[in-house]
Scaffold this motif. Structure first.
Motif, PDB file in Angstrom:
ATOM      1  N   MET A 171      -7.996 -11.497  -2.981  1.00 42.34           N
ATOM      2  CA  MET A 171      -9.108 -10.618  -2.679  1.00 42.34           C
ATOM      3  C   MET A 171      -8.738  -9.660  -1.545  1.00 42.34           C
ATOM      4  O   MET A 171      -9.067  -8.498  -1.595  1.00 42.34           O
ATOM      5  N   LYS A 172      -8.059 -10.191  -0.526  1.00 43.24           N
ATOM      6  CA  LYS A 172      -7.681  -9.344   0.607  1.00 43.24           C
ATOM      7  C   LYS A 172      -6.682  -8.271   0.191  1.00 43.24           C
ATOM      8  O   LYS A 172      -6.715  -7.170   0.705  1.00 43.24           O
ATOM      9  N   THR A 173      -5.791  -8.607  -0.738  1.00 43.40           N
ATOM     10  CA  THR A 173      -4.813  -7.615  -1.173  1.00 43.40           C
ATOM     11  C   THR A 173      -5.478  -6.495  -1.970  1.00 43.40           C
ATOM     12  O   THR A 173      -5.047  -5.352  -1.884  1.00 43.40           O
ATOM     13  N   LYS A 174      -6.529  -6.817  -2.721  1.00 45.22           N
ATOM     14  CA  LYS A 174      -7.253  -5.783  -3.460  1.00 45.22           C
ATOM     15  C   LYS A 174      -7.943  -4.815  -2.509  1.00 45.22           C
ATOM     16  O   LYS A 174      -7.897  -3.608  -2.702  1.00 45.22           O
ATOM     17  N   ILE A 175      -8.575  -5.353  -1.477  1.00 47.61           N
ATOM     18  CA  ILE A 175      -9.258  -4.504  -0.499  1.00 47.61           C
ATOM     19  C   ILE A 175      -8.244  -3.642   0.236  1.00 47.61           C
ATOM     20  O   ILE A 175      -8.464  -2.447   0.445  1.00 47.61           O
ATOM     21  N   LEU A 176      -7.119  -4.232   0.620  1.00 48.58           N
ATOM     22  CA  LEU A 176      -6.070  -3.479   1.301  1.00 48.58           C
ATOM     23  C   LEU A 176      -5.524  -2.368   0.407  1.00 48.58           C
ATOM     24  O   LEU A 176      -5.315  -1.242   0.859  1.00 48.58           O
ATOM     25  N   PHE A 177      -5.310  -2.670  -0.867  1.00 47.31           N
ATOM     26  CA  PHE A 177      -4.835  -1.661  -1.822  1.00 47.31           C
ATOM     27  C   PHE A 177      -5.832  -0.515  -1.965  1.00 47.31           C
ATOM     28  O   PHE A 177      -5.439   0.659  -1.996  1.00 47.31           O
ATOM     29  N   ILE A 178      -7.114  -0.804  -2.025  1.00 49.32           N
ATOM     30  CA  ILE A 178      -8.133   0.236  -2.151  1.00 49.32           C
ATOM     31  C   ILE A 178      -8.151   1.116  -0.906  1.00 49.32           C
ATOM     32  O   ILE A 178      -8.230   2.344  -1.008  1.00 49.32           O
ATOM     33  N   ILE A 179      -8.064   0.517   0.254  1.00 50.32           N
ATOM     34  CA  ILE A 179      -8.076   1.302   1.498  1.00 50.32           C
ATOM     35  C   ILE A 179      -6.849   2.202   1.585  1.00 50.32           C
ATOM     36  O   ILE A 179      -6.952   3.380   1.923  1.00 50.32           O
ATOM     37  N   ILE A 180      -5.681   1.667   1.256  1.00 49.04           N
ATOM     38  CA  ILE A 180      -4.455   2.466   1.314  1.00 49.04           C
ATOM     39  C   ILE A 180      -4.488   3.586   0.288  1.00 49.04           C
ATOM     40  O   ILE A 180      -4.086   4.718   0.574  1.00 49.04           O
ATOM     41  N   SER A 181      -4.992   3.312  -0.913  1.00 51.49           N
ATOM     42  CA  SER A 181      -5.046   4.357  -1.936  1.00 51.49           C
ATOM     43  C   SER A 181      -6.019   5.468  -1.555  1.00 51.49           C
ATOM     44  O   SER A 181      -5.829   6.619  -1.952  1.00 51.49           O
ATOM     45  N   CYS A 182      -7.043   5.155  -0.783  1.00 50.74           N
ATOM     46  CA  CYS A 182      -7.964   6.199  -0.308  1.00 50.74           C
ATOM     47  C   CYS A 182      -7.248   7.169   0.629  1.00 50.74           C
ATOM     48  O   CYS A 182      -7.534   8.359   0.618  1.00 50.74           O
ATOM     49  N   PHE A 183      -6.321   6.669   1.437  1.00 53.18           N
ATOM     50  CA  PHE A 183      -5.589   7.542   2.347  1.00 53.18           C
ATOM     51  C   PHE A 183      -4.602   8.440   1.606  1.00 53.18           C
ATOM     52  O   PHE A 183      -4.307   9.537   2.049  1.00 53.18           O
ATOM     53  N   PHE A 184      -4.085   7.989   0.476  1.00 56.71           N
ATOM     54  CA  PHE A 184      -3.130   8.798  -0.269  1.00 56.71           C
ATOM     55  C   PHE A 184      -3.780   9.996  -0.937  1.00 56.71           C
ATOM     56  O   PHE A 184      -3.179  11.052  -1.032  1.00 56.71           O
ATOM     57  N   PHE A 185      -5.016   9.870  -1.400  1.00 60.29           N
ATOM     58  CA  PHE A 185      -5.629  11.009  -2.070  1.00 60.29           C
ATOM     59  C   PHE A 185      -6.041  12.084  -1.084  1.00 60.29           C
ATOM     60  O   PHE A 185      -6.248  13.231  -1.461  1.00 60.29           O
TER      61      PHE A 185
END
Length: 73
Positions: free
Chosen positions: A1-15
């Motif tokens: 679950m923590k890795t999914k949240i981390l992935f979503i946060i990081i992907s927001c910074f890329f866009f």
């Protein structure tokens, strides 16, 4: 679950660093010197693109919150 949240946060910074221009806007704005209008157009397009995602995320979070709050009670 923590890795999914981390992935979503990081992907927001890329866009945020993406160049969001259509082909016609890009062709017109590349001819301008200084490129200040091109940067403004990019920022405006990213702003308009992000609002629906924020609204959908907020609605999804609200539904998720209500569903699990009722389930625990």
């Amino acid at each position: 679950m923590k890795t999914k949240i981390l992935f979503i946060i990081i992907s927001c910074f890329f866009f945020l660093n993406s160049n969001a221009q259509c082909a016609m806007c890009r062709a017109v704005l590349e001819n301008e010197e200084g490129q200040s209008a091109a940067k403004g157009i990019n920022d405006g397009i990213l702003y308009l693109m992000s609002i629906p995602y924020i609204l959908v995320f907020g609605l999804g979070f609200f539904v998720y919150w209500k569903y699990f709050k009722v389930k625990k009670s």
